[in-house]
Design an enzyme around this catalytic site. Structure first.
Site, PDB file in Angstrom:
ATOM      1  CG  ASP A 139      29.691   9.548  42.350  1.00  0.00           C
ATOM      2  OD1 ASP A 139      30.093  10.717  42.129  1.00  0.00           O
ATOM      3  OD2 ASP A 139      30.138   8.596  42.991  1.00  0.00           O
ATOM      4  CG  ASP A 182      35.757  10.013  41.551  1.00  0.00           C
ATOM      5  OD1 ASP A 182      36.362   9.735  40.773  1.00  0.00           O
ATOM      6  OD2 ASP A 182      35.820  11.221  41.974  1.00  0.00           O
TER       7      ASP A 182
HETATM    8  C1  BG6 Z   1      33.969  13.161  44.323  1.00  0.00           C
HETATM    9  C2  BG6 Z   1      34.880  12.579  45.292  1.00  0.00           C
HETATM   10  O1  BG6 Z   1      33.543  12.395  43.171  1.00  0.00           O
HETATM   11  O2  BG6 Z   1      35.113  14.269  43.638  1.00  0.00           O
HETATM   12  C3  BG6 Z   1      35.411  13.155  46.416  1.00  0.00           C
HETATM   13  O3  BG6 Z   1      33.862  11.491  45.750  1.00  0.00           O
HETATM   14  C4  BG6 Z   1      36.328  14.245  45.877  1.00  0.00           C
HETATM   15  O4  BG6 Z   1      35.974  12.415  47.304  1.00  0.00           O
HETATM   16  C5  BG6 Z   1      35.602  15.088  44.743  1.00  0.00           C
HETATM   17  O5  BG6 Z   1      36.758  14.888  46.716  1.00  0.00           O
HETATM   18  C6  BG6 Z   1      36.668  16.304  43.989  1.00  0.00           C
HETATM   19  O6  BG6 Z   1      37.406  15.517  43.232  1.00  0.00           O
HETATM   20  P1  BG6 Z   1      38.727  16.125  42.605  1.00  0.00           P
HETATM   21  O7  BG6 Z   1      39.123  15.091  41.691  1.00  0.00           O
HETATM   22  O8  BG6 Z   1      38.132  17.500  41.856  1.00  0.00           O
HETATM   23  O9  BG6 Z   1      39.693  16.507  43.465  1.00  0.00           O
HETATM   24 MG    MG Z   2      31.367   8.671  44.518  1.00  0.00          MG
END
Ligand code: BG6
Ligand code: MG
Length: 213
Positions: free
Chosen positions: A10, A12
């Site tokens: 993963d 984030d």
């Molecule tokens: C995930 C995060 O990696 O990405 C979520 O953990 C987030 O919290 C999701 O909502 C979508 O992210 P983005 O950057 O497309 O808004």
């Molecule tokens: Mg994550």
């Protein structure tokens, strides 16, 4: 003898601390709208898509919003989030993460990203990893976000590996669920660290080196 041929990370909260920027951006939006939002509530957003995250934030609102307003809120949050991202550089890649990734690659393990984020290419570029991974499956190429297993199944497919030969690394409970639904072993870190469904519990990413050998 290595236990896995591939590792699916993963992004984030695992490779980089962009989970903090997600929190700050959602918090700013929630405060502006007068909606209660704290770090505990933020943990429910880990791994789920932007629009699903917004729905969770709005559950605490005392009024309802139109689809048009919701689209504008998601856009507002993303613009703020991207302001934080644009200030990132390769210096934001933690030494422990950098060394772990290099060691795993040198041992011949295939490495991929499996993230629900549509900002994945931008983040990887900011931290200098845009050409590092063997495969990147992200929010731009999936229909269902975590806890659905689609993103990890796609990443494994890109690596030409069977789920049983891959390990998923996750900081989200939705991500752990996603890994298990796809038939992957899971190593949990951060907020998901104590999730009993994970096969391994990591304090720092380098703990992974002991899990794969
Ligand atoms: C995930 C995060 O990696 O990405 C979520 O953990 C987030 O919290 C999701 O909502 C979508 O992210 P983005 O950057 O497309 O808004
Ligand atoms: Mg994550």
């Amino acid at each position: 003898m290595l236990k896995y041929k591939g590792i699916l990370f993963d992004l984030d909260g695992v490779i980089c601390s962009t989970d903090e920027y997600h929190y700050l951006a959602w918090k700013a939006l929630a405060d502006r709208l007068g909606i209660p939002f704290d770090r505990e509530r933020n943990n429910l957003l880990r791994g789920v898509s932007r629009m699903q995250s917004l729905e969770i934030v709005l559950q605490k609102a005392d009024k309802t919003y139109t689809e048009e307003q919701k689209a504008a809120f998601a856009e507002e949050k993303n613009a703020l989030y991207r302001q934080y991202l644009s200030q990132m550089s390769p210096r934001d890649l933690d030494e422990d993460v950098k060394n772990t990734l290099r060691t795993l690659r040198d041992e011949g393990i295939k490495l991929a990203i499996g993230s629900s984020s549509k900002n994945t290419p931008f983040i990887l570029e900011r931290i200098g990893l845009d050409r590092f991974f063997d495969a990147v499956a992200d929010g731009n190429c999936i229909t269902h976000s975590k806890p659905h297993p689609e993103v990890f199944l796609k990443a494994a497919e890109m690596l030409l590996l069977d789920p049983h030969d891959c390990l998923v690394v996750e900081d989200a409970r939705a991500g752990v669920q996603s890994a298990l639904a796809g038939g992957f072993d899971c190593a949990a870190i951060g907020d998901a660290k104590d999730d009993p469904r994970a096969a391994y519990h990591l304090t720092r990413l380098s703990d992974l080196l002991r899990c794969v050998r």
